[in-house]
Design a protein around this motif. Sequence first.
Motif, PDB file in Angstrom:
ATOM      1  N   VAL A  58       2.151 -22.540  49.281  1.00  0.00           N
ATOM      2  CA  VAL A  58       2.090 -23.315  48.032  1.00  0.00           C
ATOM      3  C   VAL A  58       1.718 -22.409  46.867  1.00  0.00           C
ATOM      4  N   LYS A  59       0.751 -21.521  47.075  1.00  0.00           N
ATOM      5  CA  LYS A  59       0.327 -20.586  46.036  1.00  0.00           C
ATOM      6  C   LYS A  59       1.480 -19.681  45.612  1.00  0.00           C
ATOM      7  N   GLN A  60       2.239 -19.168  46.608  1.00  0.00           N
ATOM      8  CA  GLN A  60       3.353 -18.279  46.281  1.00  0.00           C
ATOM      9  C   GLN A  60       4.460 -19.039  45.551  1.00  0.00           C
ATOM     10  N   GLN A  61       4.748 -20.262  45.985  1.00  0.00           N
ATOM     11  CA  GLN A  61       5.788 -21.053  45.330  1.00  0.00           C
ATOM     12  C   GLN A  61       5.431 -21.337  43.870  1.00  0.00           C
ATOM     13  N   ARG A  62       4.151 -21.589  43.614  1.00  0.00           N
ATOM     14  CA  ARG A  62       3.706 -21.829  42.247  1.00  0.00           C
ATOM     15  C   ARG A  62       3.895 -20.578  41.389  1.00  0.00           C
ATOM     16  N   MET A  63       3.548 -19.421  41.977  1.00  0.00           N
ATOM     17  CA  MET A  63       3.706 -18.150  41.257  1.00  0.00           C
ATOM     18  C   MET A  63       5.181 -17.870  40.979  1.00  0.00           C
ATOM     19  N   GLU A  88       7.627 -20.048  40.681  1.00  0.00           N
ATOM     20  CA  GLU A  88       8.108 -20.988  39.658  1.00  0.00           C
ATOM     21  C   GLU A  88       7.670 -20.547  38.261  1.00  0.00           C
ATOM     22  N   GLU A  89       6.397 -20.158  38.138  1.00  0.00           N
ATOM     23  CA  GLU A  89       5.876 -19.711  36.841  1.00  0.00           C
ATOM     24  C   GLU A  89       6.593 -18.455  36.356  1.00  0.00           C
TER      25      GLU A  89
END
Length: 504
Positions: free
Chosen positions: A256-261, A263-264
């Motif tokens: 989840v943390k990597q996916q957020r990064m 996307e940003e």
Amino acid sequence: MSVVSVANLNYSVPEKTLYRDASFDIFQGEHVGVVGQNGAGKSTLIKILLGEILPDSGEIKWQKRAEVAHLDQYAEIDPNLTIQAYLEQAYTVYFEMEARMNELYMAGDDESLLKAAGIQERLIQSDFYAADRLIEQATRGLGIDALGMDRKISQVSGGQRAKIILAKLLLEKPQVLVLDEPTNFLDKEHVEWLSEQLIQFPGTFIVVSHDVGFLEKIAQQILDVEFGTIRKYNGSYSHFVKQKEHLNEEYRRQYVKQQRMIEETENYIRKNKAGVNSKMARGREKQLNRLERLDAPESAVRPAFTFPEASQEIVGKSIVVDHLEVGYDYPLFSPVSFSIRSDEKVVITGFNGIGKSTLLKTILGEREKISGKIHVANRAVISYFEQDLHFEKENRTALDLIQAEFPLLSSKQIRQVLARSGMKAEHITRSVKTLSGGEQSKIKLARLLLTKSNILILDEPTNHLDTASKEALKEALRNYKGCVILVSHEEKFYEGLTDREIKL
């Protein structure tokens, strides 16, 4: 010391990668349980370790002169051998040593006597002089003695034959013992005995099993085969479950943390690629392209069994059996009498080979009874799950087999039913013969999901099924309003499900 070392193992089947760069070691004296969902590649891993299948790449390195024995239910055996003679073959090398020792003692000179004494010491250490007692213990522990030790191998069933082979393996005490689902053909008393033997086993063993209670008793290490990976855990099965859940939760957080990064970063690149910050945007794009992305966490396919019920209701008793004798040329057990109510759930138990499956087939009318009476309610609509995994057209796919049996259903409807039985999309269109035992069992269960009934008769339905499938099946049977007649060796499965037990 490592007994077997596996490095960078890769193996794929059509539409699926079973292992991707998998590495692990199994050390001398380790008691290893192998677990995983149906179709994950547990049995395939065993075949690769034994050299029966070649991997796509990777290295499997056994310790030099490692003595590896495995339970091959289809091993060639002289059919004219008696059970006693076959089991005595476990001590063939020692019989030869004894003959040599006797020759040396007969020679009488000092050198010969010294050699003979050395051989005798080895025979004592090997338990050779206790062979008769050990054979008796093994045959009693696995229920083989009830067959008669003078019976020929050609006269026993497939399950009985497998038990005899297992007994010989245990008597041989190899350095490494490899067993694939050994409890499938054992009753609960025999599973208990086997558990004790494996706990005390002095060497290394690798055991594939879906029987959680069995694994909890015997395993000190767990190999988890899942989603292209093989991970080794130290500790009991219950300890493995806790460790795995912790690791899965941590992996989900990292994903989840990597996916957020990602996307940003992608949003920043999109907004700034053509502006004054374009150089910085291109730099971030290069970093993103070099990023080693985590795979999305895969979820287990959760079966959702619901057995449709016939509109016809049975009032009173579904089945009445009166002094029934079943068998072939002779009765398999003493005459039995029992009745089962229309809303009752019963389990039929008895040692392996006594004739539980034959009793079910006789009640269904597939075999002639020897004597006695069987009454099945007039309004009975029976669905039957047969223990044997046999498909007449094993080259066909699961989709084709169900379509042939239920021609009015669309391909989409059949896929939905197979998915509800726990089958993954890639298994639905593969030929049945390439599927694992668990996946084949799910095809048979899918048939029951499409057939209305008021009596369900199931013969060892949990053989080959993974834990999630067993839990779903138990829940579905608990919710089923009709009559359930179950044959099962897994006490944990029918505990809390059945109203009573019928012992043969």
